[in-house]
Write an enzyme that holds these catalytic residues in place. Structure first.
Site: not given
Ligand SMILES: NC(=O)c1ccc[n+]([C@@H]2O[C@H](COP(=O)([O-])OP(=O)(O)OC[C@H]3O[C@@H](n4cnc5c(N)ncnc54)[C@H](O)[C@@H]3O)[C@@H](O)[C@H]2O)c1
Length: 331
Positions: A55, A93
């Protein structure tokens, strides 16, 4: 130069980080992985910074784009924070294993207006893109059937299977995407079979290692996908598209093209490339090029979040079909 951060430095993160570092259009600024040894060794190898806090990396003003190669359950939170911070995102994915969560995330992704691409790398494999080009150029007339064979050289460890979301969402998700792309129409009905012929322990995890899926589109085009977690001869990746004026087929990819003839065999060739990291090496490079080009030119991403949603819907339909032992209509 697009300034890129790669999140996750595991199997796929290492590939993405190396491709960004090698790209003439991008600069690898930083690699983030909570396992410090993994992050630092990757950064040392590729000559970039490292962090254990993904983050904090997303928040950096010197990062334009983020490539997400972290475990599946982190894809949605990292994507949404990165898009909110104004970054372009290339995300592995599947977007999520849960259809409702993925659908809610797609709404947010689209609302952000930021570039987002889902990493269905097989579309960028040179043979797959040549098949797609030939279909679109009308070289085999109207597509009637798509047949996809996708067999892995060996099954992953039990712990991977346990967290994978099952073979349909983990492995066939690529094949469902390929099927939609090559059919040029959405499958509307799915009939699936699944068995454990490789490893009974996989059945204990409520999963399958050998599957066959049959699908049809609204206009009646057909698709057959067959997969197995183990093929004794290596990573077997084949596509056949049959149309009104002909057929397209790709061949196996090998390290060289030499055929050996001797007193025990003729036409013998080198073994198939070992697994997806080798077989799809070029596809991962071309996928990154396509992402960078779309970010730089502001053009539409070649694979969007909606492609992820539709592939996941086919995986859900396959699971329902297995449960009902019948064909099911796609939601
Ligand atoms: N497109 C493909 O061909 C392909 C191939 C393999 C895996 N994948 C997908 O990529 C993802 C990762 O798979 P993998 O096989 O590389 O897994 P992996 O376990 O080898 O690597 C994941 C890495 O992410 C790190 N990580 C965990 N949480 C993180 C976080 N919040 N931020 C940053 N890093 C974090 C882990 O420490 C680990 O190093 C999965 O979603 C998988 O489905 C795609």
């Amino acid at each position: 130069m697009l300034k890129v951060a790669v999140l996750g430095a595991g199997r796929i993160g290492q590939i993405h980080a190396a491709n960004v570092a090698a790209s003439a259009q991008a600069e690898l600024v930083v690699v983030a992985d909570p396992v410090e040894a993994t992050a630092s060794s990757t950064a040392q190898k590729l000559n970039c910074e490292f962090s254990v806090d993904p983050y904090a990396v997303i928040g950096r003003s010197d990062v334009d784009a983020v490539v997400i190669g972290t475990p599946t359950d982190t894809h949605v939170p990292l994507t949404l924070v990165a898009l909110k911070a104004g970054k372009a995102v290339l995300c592995e994915k599947p977007l999520d294993l849960d259809q409702d969560k993925a659908n809610a995330a797609i709404v947010e992704i689209e609302k952000s207006g930021r570039p987002f691409m889902l990493a269905f790398n097989r579309r960028f494999d040179p043979s797959a893109s040549e098949i797609k080009r030939a279909i679109e150029a009308g070289e085999i007339g109207d597509v009637r059937q798509v047949i996809i064979t996708s067999r892995d050289p060996s099954p992953p460890p039990a712990d991977y299977i346990r967290r994978s979301g099952g073979i349909f969402k983990d492995m066939l998700i690529h094949d469902f995407d390929m099927a939609r792309w090559l059919l040029g129409e959405e499958p509307v009905e799915v009939f699936a079979m699944g068995n454990c012929l490789v490893d009974r322990d996989i059945a204990q995890l409520n999963d399958y290692d050998t599957t066959m899926v049959i699908m049809r589109t609204a206009s009646g085009k057909q698709c057959h996908i067959n997969t197995c977690r183990h093929a004794s001869y290596g990573h077997d990746q084949r596509i056949e598209v049959f149309g009104s004026k002909g057929m397209l087929q790709n061949g196996h990819v090998r390290p060289h093209t030499v055929h050996r003839f001797n007193d025990s065999s003729t036409d013998a060739q080198a073994p198939l490339l070992n697994f997806f990291l080798e077989r799809y090496k070029q596809a991962y490079e071309l996928e990154l090029d396509a992402f960078i080009e779309a970010v730089e030119t502001g053009s539409k991403m070649p694979v969007g979040a909606d492609d992820g949603r539709k592939a996941l819907a086919l995986a859900e339909a396959a699971l329902k079909s297995l449960e009902k032992r019948a064909g099911v209509l796609v939601d």
